[in-house]
Write a protein that holds these residues in place. Sequence first.
Motif, PDB file in Angstrom:
ATOM      1  N   HIS A  60     -47.973  55.199 -46.035  1.00  0.00           N
ATOM      2  CA  HIS A  60     -48.309  54.160 -46.780  1.00  0.00           C
ATOM      3  C   HIS A  60     -47.244  53.400 -47.032  1.00  0.00           C
ATOM      4  O   HIS A  60     -47.113  52.118 -47.184  1.00  0.00           O
ATOM      5  N   THR A 119     -45.649  50.228 -45.042  1.00  0.00           N
ATOM      6  CA  THR A 119     -46.197  48.746 -45.258  1.00  0.00           C
ATOM      7  C   THR A 119     -45.250  48.103 -45.911  1.00  0.00           C
ATOM      8  O   THR A 119     -45.135  46.871 -46.186  1.00  0.00           O
ATOM      9  N   GLY A 148     -42.900  45.988 -43.762  1.00  0.00           N
ATOM     10  CA  GLY A 148     -43.463  45.224 -42.989  1.00  0.00           C
ATOM     11  C   GLY A 148     -44.345  45.641 -42.052  1.00  0.00           C
ATOM     12  O   GLY A 148     -44.918  44.960 -41.269  1.00  0.00           O
ATOM     13  N   VAL A 149     -44.681  46.936 -41.949  1.00  0.00           N
ATOM     14  CA  VAL A 149     -45.303  47.563 -40.896  1.00  0.00           C
ATOM     15  C   VAL A 149     -46.656  47.239 -41.163  1.00  0.00           C
ATOM     16  O   VAL A 149     -47.297  47.664 -42.432  1.00  0.00           O
ATOM     17  N   SER A 150     -47.603  46.867 -40.342  1.00  0.00           N
ATOM     18  CA  SER A 150     -49.045  46.841 -40.700  1.00  0.00           C
ATOM     19  C   SER A 150     -49.812  48.153 -41.123  1.00  0.00           C
ATOM     20  O   SER A 150     -49.432  49.070 -40.388  1.00  0.00           O
ATOM     21  N   PRO A 151     -50.710  47.997 -41.955  1.00  0.00           N
ATOM     22  CA  PRO A 151     -51.446  49.220 -42.341  1.00  0.00           C
ATOM     23  C   PRO A 151     -52.109  49.940 -40.995  1.00  0.00           C
ATOM     24  O   PRO A 151     -52.020  51.175 -40.761  1.00  0.00           O
ATOM     25  N   ASP A 152     -52.472  49.051 -40.006  1.00  0.00           N
ATOM     26  CA  ASP A 152     -52.864  49.855 -38.781  1.00  0.00           C
ATOM     27  C   ASP A 152     -52.124  50.353 -38.014  1.00  0.00           C
ATOM     28  O   ASP A 152     -52.290  51.468 -37.424  1.00  0.00           O
ATOM     29  N   VAL A 153     -50.851  49.975 -37.933  1.00  0.00           N
ATOM     30  CA  VAL A 153     -49.615  50.789 -37.171  1.00  0.00           C
ATOM     31  C   VAL A 153     -49.301  51.916 -38.087  1.00  0.00           C
ATOM     32  O   VAL A 153     -49.075  52.791 -37.362  1.00  0.00           O
ATOM     33  N   HIS A 155     -51.288  53.920 -39.822  1.00  0.00           N
ATOM     34  CA  HIS A 155     -52.347  54.766 -39.438  1.00  0.00           C
ATOM     35  C   HIS A 155     -52.091  55.494 -37.994  1.00  0.00           C
ATOM     36  O   HIS A 155     -52.344  56.517 -37.839  1.00  0.00           O
TER      37      HIS A 155
END
Length: 131
Positions: free
Chosen positions: A56, A59, A62-67, A69
Amino acid sequence: MLALLLVAVGGGLGAAARFVVDGEVRARHDGGFPWGTFVVNVSGSFLIGAFSTPFHTLTWYGVSPDVAHLVQFALTTGLCGGYTTFSTATVESVRLARSGRLRLALANTLGTLLVTVLAAAAGVAAGSLFV
């Protein structure tokens, strides 16, 4: 679909790593106890613990939560899932018991359970250092 592909690739890489690590350990420790599988499961449990904790925080950068995961699934479910092998550990315990080596069978069963749980806890603690 991408998650499935990443888990499959990670699983293949994990299985290949298990093959190498197990073979190297067995070559150095020829004996009655299945040290190769034990080392694989303990190190894999540590890695699963370590990998499951800090994702987590991606994020924050700047990494999206989808990426985040997807990366977590690829490493924990894919790579570590392909690397560890509880089923082989149980079959090795059954083989030891059937061959009359009950103490080794019990040591393998209980030792694997206890040490892998401790390794996972240590991995979570190590992963928490990055949170």
